[in-house]
Write an enzyme that holds these catalytic residues in place. Structure first.
Site, PDB file in Angstrom:
ATOM      1  N   ASP A 198      53.385 -19.373  25.847  1.00  0.00           N
ATOM      2  CA  ASP A 198      52.652 -20.498  26.431  1.00  0.00           C
ATOM      3  C   ASP A 198      52.758 -21.669  25.461  1.00  0.00           C
ATOM      4  O   ASP A 198      53.569 -21.627  24.533  1.00  0.00           O
ATOM      5  CB  ASP A 198      51.203 -20.105  26.762  1.00  0.00           C
ATOM      6  N   GLU A 250      60.734  -3.194  16.692  1.00  0.00           N
ATOM      7  CA  GLU A 250      61.102  -4.343  17.536  1.00  0.00           C
ATOM      8  C   GLU A 250      62.281  -3.994  18.433  1.00  0.00           C
ATOM      9  O   GLU A 250      62.315  -4.343  19.610  1.00  0.00           O
ATOM     10  CB  GLU A 250      61.473  -5.552  16.666  1.00  0.00           C
ATOM     11  N   ASP A 277      52.476 -18.518  19.230  1.00  0.00           N
ATOM     12  CA  ASP A 277      52.432 -17.067  19.408  1.00  0.00           C
ATOM     13  C   ASP A 277      51.150 -16.622  20.117  1.00  0.00           C
ATOM     14  O   ASP A 277      50.534 -15.628  19.742  1.00  0.00           O
ATOM     15  CB  ASP A 277      52.561 -16.357  18.039  1.00  0.00           C
ATOM     16  N   HIS A 302      57.285 -11.091  18.173  1.00  0.00           N
ATOM     17  CA  HIS A 302      56.697 -11.571  16.921  1.00  0.00           C
ATOM     18  C   HIS A 302      56.400 -10.371  16.015  1.00  0.00           C
ATOM     19  O   HIS A 302      55.880  -9.354  16.491  1.00  0.00           O
ATOM     20  CB  HIS A 302      55.417 -12.354  17.230  1.00  0.00           C
ATOM     21  N   ARG A 352      62.389 -22.449  16.828  1.00  0.00           N
ATOM     22  CA  ARG A 352      62.012 -23.739  17.383  1.00  0.00           C
ATOM     23  C   ARG A 352      60.700 -23.569  18.128  1.00  0.00           C
ATOM     24  O   ARG A 352      60.477 -22.543  18.780  1.00  0.00           O
ATOM     25  CB  ARG A 352      63.047 -24.234  18.409  1.00  0.00           C
ATOM     26  N   GLY A 368      50.964 -22.588  23.042  1.00  0.00           N
ATOM     27  CA  GLY A 368      50.413 -22.412  21.698  1.00  0.00           C
ATOM     28  C   GLY A 368      51.368 -21.682  20.767  1.00  0.00           C
ATOM     29  O   GLY A 368      52.506 -21.387  21.124  1.00  0.00           O
ATOM     30  N   ASN A 371      67.675  -8.269  17.010  1.00  0.00           N
ATOM     31  CA  ASN A 371      67.037  -8.010  18.312  1.00  0.00           C
ATOM     32  C   ASN A 371      68.018  -8.252  19.448  1.00  0.00           C
ATOM     33  O   ASN A 371      68.050  -7.492  20.418  1.00  0.00           O
ATOM     34  CB  ASN A 371      65.784  -8.870  18.482  1.00  0.00           C
ATOM     35  N   ARG A 387      61.818 -33.416  20.440  1.00  0.00           N
ATOM     36  CA  ARG A 387      61.696 -32.042  20.950  1.00  0.00           C
ATOM     37  C   ARG A 387      61.906 -32.023  22.456  1.00  0.00           C
ATOM     38  O   ARG A 387      62.531 -31.112  23.002  1.00  0.00           O
ATOM     39  CB  ARG A 387      60.296 -31.501  20.642  1.00  0.00           C
TER      40      ARG A 387
HETATM   41  C1  GRF Z   1      62.181 -10.869  14.167  1.00  0.00           C
HETATM   42  O1  GRF Z   1      61.379 -10.345  13.151  1.00  0.00           O
HETATM   43  C2  GRF Z   1      61.345 -11.402  15.286  1.00  0.00           C
HETATM   44  O2  GRF Z   1      60.164 -10.689  15.469  1.00  0.00           O
HETATM   45  C3  GRF Z   1      61.038 -12.802  14.833  1.00  0.00           C
HETATM   46  O3  GRF Z   1      62.224 -13.240  14.212  1.00  0.00           O
HETATM   47  C4  GRF Z   1      62.948 -12.112  13.720  1.00  0.00           C
HETATM   48  C5  GRF Z   1      64.308 -12.180  14.303  1.00  0.00           C
HETATM   49  O4  GRF Z   1      65.176 -11.240  13.746  1.00  0.00           O
HETATM   50  N1  GRF Z   1      60.623 -13.644  15.932  1.00  0.00           N
HETATM   51  P1  GRF Z   1      66.600 -11.017  14.358  1.00  0.00           P
HETATM   52  O5  GRF Z   1      67.333 -12.366  14.355  1.00  0.00           O
HETATM   53  O6  GRF Z   1      66.460 -10.477  15.751  1.00  0.00           O
HETATM   54  O7  GRF Z   1      67.261 -10.035  13.447  1.00  0.00           O
END
Ligand code: GRF
Length: 200
Positions: free
Chosen positions: A140, A173, A144, A108, A90, A142, A13, A64
């Site tokens: 927030d 994504e 996700d 997510h 985290r 919680g 990502n 934390r």
């Molecule tokens: C993705 O599936 C994202 O939705 C989740 O963790 C993964 C991260 O993948 N939160 P990358 O490190 O971006 O390849």
């Protein structure tokens, strides 16, 4: 707008975000890539793109809150205005969220509120849903659970295993996250309760 991307692993990502910036389709600049784990592929990707990196290991902090105070310090130093969690493994505390109110987003790999938490793709397969996907949401306190910015649907196909489904979701994504960040960076996003409005 200056962004930080927080990572822990492969950073596909992050790569999509960096590629969007290069094409001038991000509406902002990635000013810092911060990882809580040293030596991960995401850090390599950032270095390759010439973006400053920082490793802040959670192991070196007693709690934390202590970790999140250090995190806030690093982000403030880089003058960051928007924080994108991208596979950052985290759970963040109020210490962090209060320092960046409404400025922290996450991606997510499910259609929230279905399948929050770890192994969302495995949860989707176990449940037998025919459609899953990915969600960009504000963070927030919680799990996700913050207001949803954008979602993309992905079919679950016969014979799918976790790896195949994960790969199919990642394709979406990589389009969804840069577009959502761009909308925020361009000031086109407003939040009213749980509803997020994105102007075109
Ligand atoms: C993705 O599936 C994202 O939705 C989740 O963790 C993964 C991260 O993948 N939160 P990358 O490190 O971006 O390849």
């Amino acid at each position: 707008m200056k962004l930080a991307v927080l990572v822990s692993g492969s950073g596909t990502n992050l790569q999509a975000i960096l590629d969007a910036e290069k094409r001038r389709e991000l509406g902002g600049t990635v000013a810092l890539v911060l990882s809580n784990v040293a030596g991960v592929k995401a850090l390599e990707r950032a270095a390759q793109a010439g973006v400053p990196t920082r490793v802040l290991s959670h192991r070196e902090h007693a709690s934390r809150e202590a970790y999140d105070r250090a995190l806030v310090g690093a982000l403030r130093e880089a003058k960051v205005e928007l924080v994108a969690l991208a596979g950052f493994m985290r759970i963040v505390t109020g210490t962090f969220l209060d320092a960046f109110p409404g400025q922290v987003v996450n991606i997510h790999p499910s259609l929230l509120p279905a399948f929050p938490g770890m192994h969302a793709q495995r949860q989707a397969l176990a449940h037998g849903v025919r459609l899953t996907g990915c969600t960009v949401h504000f963070v927030d306190g919680g799990l996700d659970s913050g207001p949803i910015l954008s979602q993309a649907a992905v079919p679950v196909l016969d014979g799918d295993d976790e790896a195949r489904l994960t790969a199919r979701i990642l394709v979406e994504e990589h389009k969804l996250y840069p577009a959502a960040l761009r909308a925020i960076a361009e000031g086109r996003v407003s939040v009213s309760g749980r509803r997020v409005i994105i102007r075109s």
